[in-house]
Scaffold this active site. Sequence first.
Site, PDB file in Angstrom:
ATOM      1  CE1 TYR A 137     -13.660  -0.715   3.562  1.00 25.82           C
ATOM      2  CE2 TYR A 137     -12.894  -1.916   5.708  1.00 25.82           C
ATOM      3  CZ  TYR A 137     -12.894  -1.828   4.535  1.00 25.82           C
ATOM      4  OH  TYR A 137     -11.755  -1.735   4.302  1.00 25.82           O
ATOM      5  CE  LYS A 179      -2.921   7.884  -2.717  1.00 25.24           C
ATOM      6  NZ  LYS A 179      -1.325   7.987  -3.671  1.00 25.24           N
ATOM      7  CG  ASP A 212       1.014   5.448  -2.306  1.00 23.12           C
ATOM      8  OD1 ASP A 212       1.141   6.228  -1.253  1.00 23.12           O
ATOM      9  OD2 ASP A 212       1.225   6.690  -3.510  1.00 23.12           O
ATOM     10  CG  ASP A 236      -9.312  -4.425   6.235  1.00 28.20           C
ATOM     11  OD1 ASP A 236      -9.255  -5.241   6.851  1.00 28.20           O
ATOM     12  OD2 ASP A 236     -10.710  -4.329   5.353  1.00 28.20           O
ATOM     13  CG  ASP A 240      -5.269  -8.938   6.424  1.00 26.18           C
ATOM     14  OD1 ASP A 240      -5.460  -8.403   7.472  1.00 26.18           O
ATOM     15  OD2 ASP A 240      -6.628  -8.566   5.188  1.00 26.18           O
TER      16      ASP A 240
END
Length: 359
Positions: A137, A179, A212, A236, A240
């Site tokens: 970001y 990851k 994942d 992020d 959620d």
Amino acid sequence: MAHRVVTLPGDGIGPEIMMPTLELLGRLGSFEFEELPFGGASIDLHGTALTEEVLDTCRRADAVLLAAVGGPKWDTTDPGAPRPEQGLLALRSGLGLYANLRPVRPLPALYDASPLRRERIEGTDLLVVRELTGGIYFGEKSRTDERASDVCEYTVAEVERIARTAFGAARAKVSSVDKANVLETSRLWREVVTRVHAREFPHIQLEHLLVDNAAMQLVASPRHFEVILTENMFGDILSDEAAMLTGSIGLLPSASLGDSASRAESASRGRGHAPGTRTPGLFEPVHGSAPDIAGTGVANPLAMFLSAALMLRHGLALESEAAAVESAVDRALAAGLRTPDLGGAAGTAEATRAVLENL
């Protein structure tokens, strides 16, 4: 002495849920509120989502309370056009807020509102600790007619400080999500988290999960998690996903925090203000501005109330007042309060009244 709180109602339902929250806080202590434009409202007034004047005022406050930003009015793919979300990134960066805390605790009264079966979510009590001022970001961005790129970058110091936040919040276990099978930043992340754990928090269990797999485990076995530690973009998304375990994203609060070390690091990378100044926390609900229901009086204010509770606890060191707000929300829901997102018909005013009666 009154606590100085900057309020940023923002857009959509933001002003509608901010107003009852200030009424709630007024029952609990002495506060001095200063309302300022932010997000789309600021774009309309000043052409930018966050002005320097608003940022400077936030820096001088004891805490910052934000409602919601964004909406289709300001949606654009033009890279040169201002967007409300840019104000949120700039505010976090400008205040040196590197740690985002999102508690997720489905309430027994709402177990049946969750999209997952009761037996799957029962007893879930987890905390997502998301790094907030690094990663993709905030990396260098480029765009041409034929290609675009966003650079993901982390330093050892950035990973160390967020790791310490997560381990410090844990009673027994931290699940670090990355990851590392693909990304170099994730391999650095895993190495640094492992080192911080071994040197400073060996009494806490540490596990590493690929993002994942973590996303699947959140749905398959949410009780597996206590503290989830992860980088900006993964956090992020996962926070959620975790929010929906409660049955509605309208119930989830968040806190964004920093410290003097974060300010020094942020200043050195051009991401924050100079070290040696106070850093107020930023407290906001996880949900968005819901422009489709703005002005209808049906917005759920509970996540905003619970964000105010996090402000009381983490921003102002008012633990008993924070617990009083959380208890009032729990009791109101246990007594049958249901807003439309929870399958009921209670509007903003009715939900506010139910919580205040239990305060």
